[in-house]
Design an enzyme around this catalytic site. Sequence first.
Site, PDB file in Angstrom:
ATOM      1  N   THR A   1       1.476  -9.466   1.116  1.00 20.95           N
ATOM      2  CA  THR A   1       0.376  -8.535   0.933  1.00 20.95           C
ATOM      3  C   THR A   1       0.471  -7.465   0.210  1.00 20.95           C
ATOM      4  OG1 THR A   1       1.720  -7.306   2.511  1.00 20.95           O
ATOM      5  CG2 THR A   1       0.101  -8.650   3.739  1.00 20.95           C
TER       6      THR A   1
ATOM      7  N   TYR B   1       0.883  -1.272   0.033  1.00 21.07           N
ATOM      8  CA  TYR B   1      -0.022  -0.143   0.014  1.00 21.07           C
ATOM      9  C   TYR B   1       0.906   1.165   0.065  1.00 21.07           C
ATOM     10  CZ  TYR B   1      -2.816   3.706   2.295  1.00 21.07           C
ATOM     11  OH  TYR B   1      -3.545   4.735   2.645  1.00 21.07           O
TER      12      TYR B   1
ATOM     13  N   ASP C   1      11.671 -12.729  -1.070  1.00 22.51           N
ATOM     14  CA  ASP C   1      11.530 -12.325   0.336  1.00 22.51           C
ATOM     15  C   ASP C   1      12.581 -12.019   1.192  1.00 22.51           C
ATOM     16  OD1 ASP C   1       9.201 -14.211   2.378  1.00 22.51           O
ATOM     17  OD2 ASP C   1      10.980 -13.302   3.365  1.00 22.51           O
ATOM     18  N   ILE C   2      12.583 -11.120   2.281  1.00 25.77           N
ATOM     19  CA  ILE C   2      13.705 -10.469   2.823  1.00 25.77           C
ATOM     20  C   ILE C   2      14.231 -11.770   3.783  1.00 25.77           C
ATOM     21  CG2 ILE C   2      13.235  -8.008   3.010  1.00 25.77           C
ATOM     22  CD1 ILE C   2      11.694  -8.277   5.405  1.00 25.77           C
TER      23      ILE C   2
ATOM     24  N   TYR D   1       4.270  -5.038  17.569  1.00 26.84           N
ATOM     25  CA  TYR D   1       4.572  -4.417  16.410  1.00 26.84           C
ATOM     26  C   TYR D   1       5.369  -3.197  16.615  1.00 26.84           C
ATOM     27  CZ  TYR D   1       3.667  -1.210  12.575  1.00 26.84           C
ATOM     28  OH  TYR D   1       3.888  -0.424  11.472  1.00 26.84           O
TER      29      TYR D   1
ATOM     30  N   GLY E   1      -5.773  -0.089  24.763  1.00 30.27           N
ATOM     31  CA  GLY E   1      -4.382   0.164  24.198  1.00 30.27           C
ATOM     32  C   GLY E   1      -4.734   1.438  23.387  1.00 30.27           C
ATOM     33  N   ASP E   2      -5.683   1.966  23.184  1.00 31.44           N
ATOM     34  CA  ASP E   2      -6.005   3.142  22.431  1.00 31.44           C
ATOM     35  C   ASP E   2      -5.846   4.377  23.331  1.00 31.44           C
ATOM     36  OD1 ASP E   2      -6.610   2.480  19.760  1.00 31.44           O
ATOM     37  OD2 ASP E   2      -8.669   2.170  19.908  1.00 31.44           O
TER      38      ASP E   2
ATOM     39  N   ARG F   1     -11.302   0.198  22.596  1.00 24.92           N
ATOM     40  CA  ARG F   1     -10.313  -0.863  22.463  1.00 24.92           C
ATOM     41  C   ARG F   1      -8.984  -0.816  23.234  1.00 24.92           C
ATOM     42  NH1 ARG F   1      -8.218  -0.773  16.347  1.00 24.92           N
ATOM     43  NH2 ARG F   1      -6.983   1.065  17.008  1.00 24.92           N
TER      44      ARG F   1
ATOM     45  N   ASN G   1      -1.093   8.179  11.020  1.00 18.25           N
ATOM     46  CA  ASN G   1      -2.270   7.216  10.338  1.00 18.25           C
ATOM     47  C   ASN G   1      -2.267   7.177   8.943  1.00 18.25           C
ATOM     48  OD1 ASN G   1      -2.984   7.443  13.337  1.00 18.25           O
ATOM     49  ND2 ASN G   1      -4.594   6.130  13.020  1.00 18.25           N
TER      50      ASN G   1
HETATM   51  N1  UDP Z   1     -11.525   2.763  15.297  1.00 17.58           N
HETATM   52  C1  UDP Z   1     -12.963   2.541  15.409  1.00 17.58           C
HETATM   53  N2  UDP Z   1     -13.418   1.580  14.653  1.00 17.58           N
HETATM   54  C2  UDP Z   1     -12.836   0.474  13.878  1.00 17.58           C
HETATM   55  C3  UDP Z   1     -11.452   0.707  13.681  1.00 17.58           C
HETATM   56  C4  UDP Z   1     -10.982   1.866  14.357  1.00 17.58           C
HETATM   57  O1  UDP Z   1     -13.708   3.188  16.258  1.00 17.58           O
HETATM   58  O2  UDP Z   1     -13.497  -0.459  13.457  1.00 17.58           O
HETATM   59  C5  UDP Z   1     -10.928   3.685  15.785  1.00 17.58           C
HETATM   60  C6  UDP Z   1      -9.727   3.364  16.758  1.00 17.58           C
HETATM   61  O3  UDP Z   1     -10.137   3.108  17.953  1.00 17.58           O
HETATM   62  C7  UDP Z   1      -8.863   4.424  16.691  1.00 17.58           C
HETATM   63  C8  UDP Z   1      -9.059   5.093  15.373  1.00 17.58           C
HETATM   64  O4  UDP Z   1     -10.095   4.490  14.766  1.00 17.58           O
HETATM   65  O5  UDP Z   1      -9.106   5.403  17.633  1.00 17.58           O
HETATM   66  C9  UDP Z   1      -7.906   4.717  14.292  1.00 17.58           C
HETATM   67  O6  UDP Z   1      -7.625   3.346  14.416  1.00 17.58           O
HETATM   68  P1  UDP Z   1      -6.678   2.659  13.458  1.00 17.58           P
HETATM   69  O7  UDP Z   1      -6.921   1.200  13.777  1.00 17.58           O
HETATM   70  O8  UDP Z   1      -7.151   2.953  12.080  1.00 17.58           O
HETATM   71  O9  UDP Z   1      -5.395   3.088  13.740  1.00 17.58           O
HETATM   72  P2  UDP Z   1      -4.194   3.348  15.072  1.00 17.58           P
HETATM   73  O10 UDP Z   1      -4.449   4.930  15.598  1.00 17.58           O
HETATM   74  O11 UDP Z   1      -4.995   2.315  16.148  1.00 17.58           O
HETATM   75  O12 UDP Z   1      -3.042   3.013  14.670  1.00 17.58           O
END
Ligand code: UDP
Length: 325
Positions: free
Chosen positions: A35, A11, A51-52, A139, A282-283, A280, A168
């Site tokens: 991918t 991508y 492949d690396i 990751y 860890g956000d 979620r 992002n």
């Molecule tokens: N998010 C959401 N619903 C989803 C996927 C993501 O609400 O189905 C929210 C997620 O909680 C974050 C934001 O969208 O606040 C961006 O998430 P993403 O996974 O794209 O990137 P990240 O910031 O986690 O790297």
Amino acid sequence: MRVLVVGGAGYIGSHVVKELLSHGVEVRVYDNLSTGQTINLFENAEFIEGDILDIPTLEKAMQGVDGVVHLAAKKAVGESMMHPDMYALNNLNGTVNVLNAMVKNNVKYFVFSSTAAVYGMPDRSILDETTPLDPINFYGFSKKMIEEVLSWYDRLKDIKFVALRYFNAVGYDAEGDVKGMEKNPQNLLPIVMETIFSVRPQMTVFGSDYPTKDGTCVRDYIHVSDLASAHYLALEYLKKENQSQILNLGTGTGHSVKEMIDETERVTGKKVNYKMGDRRPGDPAALMAVSLKANELLGWKPVHSSLENIIQTTYQLYQKELGKN
Ligand code: UDP
């Protein structure tokens, strides 16, 4: 200049290839197509499937290049917690293989795709490069480790690098030259798009009680074509200054999940079927980049990253691929 783009069928990689070609760079793509997709390859770039982890093929691909852009990596946060072995092997060993192949072929310049995930859950929302690194998933840890390996290869093997910490990544090439939709997307905007086109019946907003303007998480969304331009500028910088750097890449502006959904509905004229759900794990509530360093050192500035353009260019591709069903 001849550049090996490792992961150039992916991508972000395919957008980087387009950018390099537009500046007259000779591009050789190295990709295992796990991918990455052949549909993302450009006619005027050489392609080597490999492949690396396959050192002999990698070493062959490295011959005669002046620099490397390395984007081949596993990048699903959840998966990295379940299969750290896979992430250690591909991201850590794989990158070390790339670096060793560079040493063997006397290639000096390395541009690396790092990530804001190296910061983890910081105690602030606006992050510059001095923000302490404390990744909360394997990751992010793998990328942090590679940044450390890079500074040692700089000291010991004289490889000069620019590590780009993407915030992002979103959007698609406005001219439609990148044609491959990501398979099994895990990120917000592709999920919103798949919901519009009923690939998913409904999506969930992860948390509506954050201390943000509308209660949903705020992130710094940066158009992939803006990310791509930074890779070209980083190569130019390395050639000119011969100095290693670690740089954030973001717009400095945050958008909430709710804003992303509302703006998608406005731009596309379609309804997004969503429900509010739990947070979620860890956000962080809000994350935004300070990218002053990239601006000062590379002369980099995002020009494609308005919310409207991000959504428009993404919709354009999804409409073409999914709209016909
Ligand atoms: N998010 C959401 N619903 C989803 C996927 C993501 O609400 O189905 C929210 C997620 O909680 C974050 C934001 O969208 O606040 C961006 O998430 P993403 O996974 O794209 O990137 P990240 O910031 O986690 O790297």
